[in-house]
Scaffold this active site. Structure first.
Site, mmCIF file in Angstrom:
data_model
loop_
_atom_site.group_PDB
_atom_site.id
_atom_site.type_symbol
_atom_site.label_atom_id
_atom_site.label_comp_id
_atom_site.label_asym_id
_atom_site.label_seq_id
_atom_site.Cartn_x
_atom_site.Cartn_y
_atom_site.Cartn_z
ATOM 1 N N LYS A 23 -4.757 -28.698 0.203
ATOM 2 C CA LYS A 23 -5.370 -27.805 -0.974
ATOM 3 C C LYS A 23 -5.323 -28.438 -2.189
ATOM 4 O O LYS A 23 -6.228 -28.313 -2.840
ATOM 5 C CB LYS A 23 -5.005 -26.470 -0.793
ATOM 6 C CG LYS A 23 -5.566 -25.357 -1.733
ATOM 7 C CD LYS A 23 -5.324 -23.862 -1.176
ATOM 8 C CE LYS A 23 -3.845 -23.446 -1.270
ATOM 9 N NZ LYS A 23 -3.448 -22.995 -2.747
ATOM 10 N N ARG A 28 -8.270 -31.261 -6.756
ATOM 11 C CA ARG A 28 -8.173 -32.362 -7.905
ATOM 12 C C ARG A 28 -9.112 -33.315 -7.463
ATOM 13 O O ARG A 28 -9.872 -34.018 -8.527
ATOM 14 C CB ARG A 28 -6.618 -33.139 -7.745
ATOM 15 C CG ARG A 28 -5.655 -32.055 -8.541
ATOM 16 C CD ARG A 28 -4.307 -32.249 -8.147
ATOM 17 N NE ARG A 28 -3.346 -31.740 -8.764
ATOM 18 C CZ ARG A 28 -2.795 -30.576 -8.523
ATOM 19 N NH1 ARG A 28 -3.363 -29.608 -7.434
ATOM 20 N NH2 ARG A 28 -1.879 -29.867 -9.304
ATOM 21 N N GLN A 176 0.519 -26.511 -11.791
ATOM 22 C CA GLN A 176 -0.789 -26.091 -12.430
ATOM 23 C C GLN A 176 -0.981 -26.143 -13.722
ATOM 24 O O GLN A 176 -1.879 -26.718 -14.541
ATOM 25 C CB GLN A 176 -0.991 -24.505 -11.891
ATOM 26 C CG GLN A 176 -1.050 -24.598 -10.428
ATOM 27 C CD GLN A 176 -1.445 -23.056 -10.126
ATOM 28 O OE1 GLN A 176 -1.314 -22.238 -10.646
ATOM 29 N NE2 GLN A 176 -1.457 -23.047 -8.791
ATOM 30 N N ASP A 322 5.714 -22.997 -1.836
ATOM 31 C CA ASP A 322 4.756 -22.320 -1.015
ATOM 32 C C ASP A 322 5.074 -22.022 0.269
ATOM 33 O O ASP A 322 4.405 -21.296 1.157
ATOM 34 C CB ASP A 322 3.471 -23.029 -0.958
ATOM 35 C CG ASP A 322 2.661 -23.132 -2.196
ATOM 36 O OD1 ASP A 322 3.015 -22.184 -3.261
ATOM 37 O OD2 ASP A 322 1.880 -23.879 -2.798
ATOM 38 N N LYS A 349 2.752 -15.123 -7.561
ATOM 39 C CA LYS A 349 1.810 -16.193 -6.779
ATOM 40 C C LYS A 349 0.877 -15.005 -6.136
ATOM 41 O O LYS A 349 0.460 -13.938 -6.621
ATOM 42 C CB LYS A 349 2.404 -16.498 -5.394
ATOM 43 C CG LYS A 349 3.697 -17.679 -5.797
ATOM 44 C CD LYS A 349 2.977 -18.759 -6.205
ATOM 45 C CE LYS A 349 3.899 -19.939 -6.606
ATOM 46 N NZ LYS A 349 3.368 -21.025 -7.467
ATOM 47 N N ARG A 353 5.625 -12.437 -3.480
ATOM 48 C CA ARG A 353 5.990 -13.070 -2.186
ATOM 49 C C ARG A 353 7.553 -12.720 -1.909
ATOM 50 O O ARG A 353 7.974 -12.661 -0.843
ATOM 51 C CB ARG A 353 5.827 -14.552 -2.117
ATOM 52 C CG ARG A 353 4.344 -14.702 -2.105
ATOM 53 C CD ARG A 353 3.848 -16.007 -1.587
ATOM 54 N NE ARG A 353 2.645 -16.584 -1.567
ATOM 55 C CZ ARG A 353 2.083 -17.611 -1.399
ATOM 56 N NH1 ARG A 353 2.247 -18.663 -1.908
ATOM 57 N NH2 ARG A 353 0.545 -17.530 -1.165
ATOM 58 N N ARG A 395 -0.707 -17.043 2.881
ATOM 59 C CA ARG A 395 0.649 -17.488 3.315
ATOM 60 C C ARG A 395 1.359 -16.541 3.997
ATOM 61 O O ARG A 395 2.165 -16.776 5.113
ATOM 62 C CB ARG A 395 1.374 -18.246 2.462
ATOM 63 C CG ARG A 395 0.532 -19.437 1.599
ATOM 64 C CD ARG A 395 1.238 -20.634 1.617
ATOM 65 N NE ARG A 395 0.664 -21.317 0.703
ATOM 66 C CZ ARG A 395 -0.186 -22.378 1.023
ATOM 67 N NH1 ARG A 395 -0.168 -22.511 2.429
ATOM 68 N NH2 ARG A 395 -0.879 -23.227 0.140
HETATM 69 C C1 S3P Z 1 -0.239 -25.869 -6.998
HETATM 70 C C2 S3P Z 1 0.959 -25.899 -7.624
HETATM 71 C C3 S3P Z 1 1.837 -24.510 -7.396
HETATM 72 C C4 S3P Z 1 1.833 -23.865 -6.041
HETATM 73 C C5 S3P Z 1 0.154 -23.715 -5.680
HETATM 74 C C6 S3P Z 1 -0.527 -24.998 -5.929
HETATM 75 C C7 S3P Z 1 -1.242 -26.900 -7.544
HETATM 76 O O1 S3P Z 1 1.875 -23.529 -8.233
HETATM 77 O O2 S3P Z 1 2.442 -22.603 -5.753
HETATM 78 O O3 S3P Z 1 -0.212 -23.031 -4.560
HETATM 79 O O4 S3P Z 1 -1.890 -27.289 -6.511
HETATM 80 O O5 S3P Z 1 -0.896 -27.490 -8.733
HETATM 81 P P1 S3P Z 1 2.495 -23.457 -9.502
HETATM 82 O O6 S3P Z 1 2.460 -24.856 -10.112
HETATM 83 O O7 S3P Z 1 2.047 -22.387 -10.496
HETATM 84 O O8 S3P Z 1 3.947 -23.571 -9.233
#
Ligand code: S3P
Length: 436
Positions: A23, A28, A176, A322, A349, A353, A395
């Site tokens: 994912k 990206r 993120q 995750d 999240k 969770r 999840r």
């Molecule tokens: C992700 C970063 C994670 C993760 C999310 C996907 C990403 O979140 O929990 O499912 O693709 O950059 P955070 O960066 O906010 O921790």
């Protein structure tokens, strides 16, 4: 009508599964291929709602693509024709659905465009904090208005423009946030740096480098120079280890099980679950077979054993964030305590969770202590089938479908399971194959 998943206990988990594309990498790929200077063949894109929303948002910003395998709703292999960095103003609000990654990464790109945009999401996403990306992106010069009922939440109106580079010390280990700043930094002059408190998934850095945008990582400092061209290239998306995690735990916990997972992403910033399970006594062997595009992928073989509890280390948390719901299920089946702390990020999240995992485990008869930043699961109680809500969190739905397979007695029904389509559209098919 809301969908449900019903599962009965299974004696052992055997077989072979190829989980769908990653994912994080698919989001990206949609963004970087879309910004690139030519056509990119993207193989094994995750055909899930989250990633399709990001792809559609890029299309609404002027990027063209054709689906080669799959359908428009569920694209698997596709050609994305990059716009050479020249996005167009969208005529509609961009709908990110359930995806925090989609919204936060797109916000990084849109902060640097000379037009306004509005990002919207579903109820869950409209309750998640956007201040964490607004702070650095506003410091770079973009303007934001959060129009949600909850302060600091989507809809997110962005007035983009010329940005200034920054050095940003990120308060949480969020890929993120890091990615939003690096993507914005590509459009700013000179050097933008993110300092992270701990290592977390580095797909953005790897993919930027593979698209010709040099990103330098020195310890916990990641820097990108603006003004570099995003060069088109073809790429293969590895299978998602966070989806594989459900089967890894299922097989690892049950003596007599034997499972092979093929073509899974084995990026070390994503594999902390394997380290923890091995510490818990699991028999797991992974084998990298390809490393093209900067992302290692290969196979994972799991042989089931009786597991024992362990303590998750602080630095492991971002690299299995995750996987905590399914890891907590493993804890309920292990001997002794599984301690998961320093994980307050789980509260923001798709659901809280810590709360949803605790609630559902307790309904199955597990012994769980809840903390503000995590949980302690004491194994050894027998898990009983129960009727559980997913709370709209993919999840949670999948972790408790697996818990139902691993229960000692009784059927488990999970309600509100349409959300699995956000990350693992063929989960039910794979579940049925495993149960055959
Ligand atoms: C992700 C970063 C994670 C993760 C999310 C996907 C990403 O979140 O929990 O499912 O693709 O950059 P955070 O960066 O906010 O921790």
């Amino acid at each position: 009508m809301s969908e449900t998943i019903k599962v009965s206990p299974l004696k052992k988990i055997t077989g072979e599964i190829a989980v769908p594309g990653d994912k994080s990498i698919s989001h990206r790929a949609a963004i970087l291929a879309g910004l690139s200077d030519g056509s990119c063949y993207v193989e094994n894109f995750l055909p899930s709602e989250d990633c399709v929303n990001t792809l559609r948002a890029m299309a609404q910003l002027g990027v063209k693509y054709e689906v080669e395998n799959g359908t428009d709703e569920r694209p698997v292999d596709l050609v994305i024709h990059g716009c050479g960095g020249n996005l167009e103003k969208a005529s509609v609000e961009l709908d990110c659905g359930n995806s925090g990654t989609g919204m936060r990464l797109l916000a990084g790109v849109l902060a640097a465009q000379k037009f306004d945009s509005v990002l919207v999401g579903d109820e869950s996403l409209s309750g998640r904090p956007m201040g964490r990306i607004i702070t650095p992106l506003a410091e770079m010069g973009a303007q934001f208005e959060t129009r949600g009922e909850k302060p600091g939440c989507a809809p997110l109106a962005i007035t983009g423009g010329s940005l200034s580079p920054i050095t940003y010390e990120m308060p949480m280990a969020s890929a993120q946030v890091k990615s939003a700043v690096l993507l914005a930094g590509m459009f700013a002059p000179d050097k933008t740096t993110v300092i992270q408190p701990a290592i977390n998934r580095d797909h953005t850095e790897r993919m930027l480098n593979s698209f010709g945008v040099k990103v330098k990582t020195e310890g916990n400092e990641i820097s990108v120079y603006g003004g570099q061209k995003v060069r088109s290239r073809d790429l293969v998306v590895p299978g998602d280890i966070s989806s594989a995690a459900f089967w890894i735990v299922a097989a690892a916990c049950v003596p007599g099980s034997r499972l092979l997972l093929s073509n899974v992403g084995l990026n070390p910033t994503r594999t902390a679950l394997l380290d923890v399970l091995i510490r818990m006594g699991a028999h797991i062997r992974d084998h990298v077979q390809h490393e093209d595009g900067g992302e290692p992928r290969g196979s994972i073989e799991i042989i089931g054993r009786q597991l024992k509890g362990t303590e998750i280390k602080r630095e492991e948390v971002p690299n299995l964030i995750d996987e905590v719901p399914i890891l907590a299920v493993a804890g309920a089946l292990a001997e002794g305590e599984l301690v998961i702390r320093n994980a307050a990020e789980l509260r923001v999240k798709e659901t809280d969770r810590i709360e949803t995992t605790t609630e559902n485990l307790r309904l199955m008869g597990a012994d769980v202590e809840e903390f503000e930043d995590g949980l302690i699961v004491t194994g050894g109680q027998s898990l009983k089938g129960a009727t559980l809500d997913s709370y709209g969190d993919h999840r949670i739905a999948m972790a408790f479908a697996i818990a139902g397979l691993l229960a000692q007695e009784g059927q488990t029904t999970i309600t509100n399971t349409e959300c699995v389509a956000t990350s693992y559209p063929n989960f039910l098919e794979h579940l049925q194959e495993i149960c055959k």
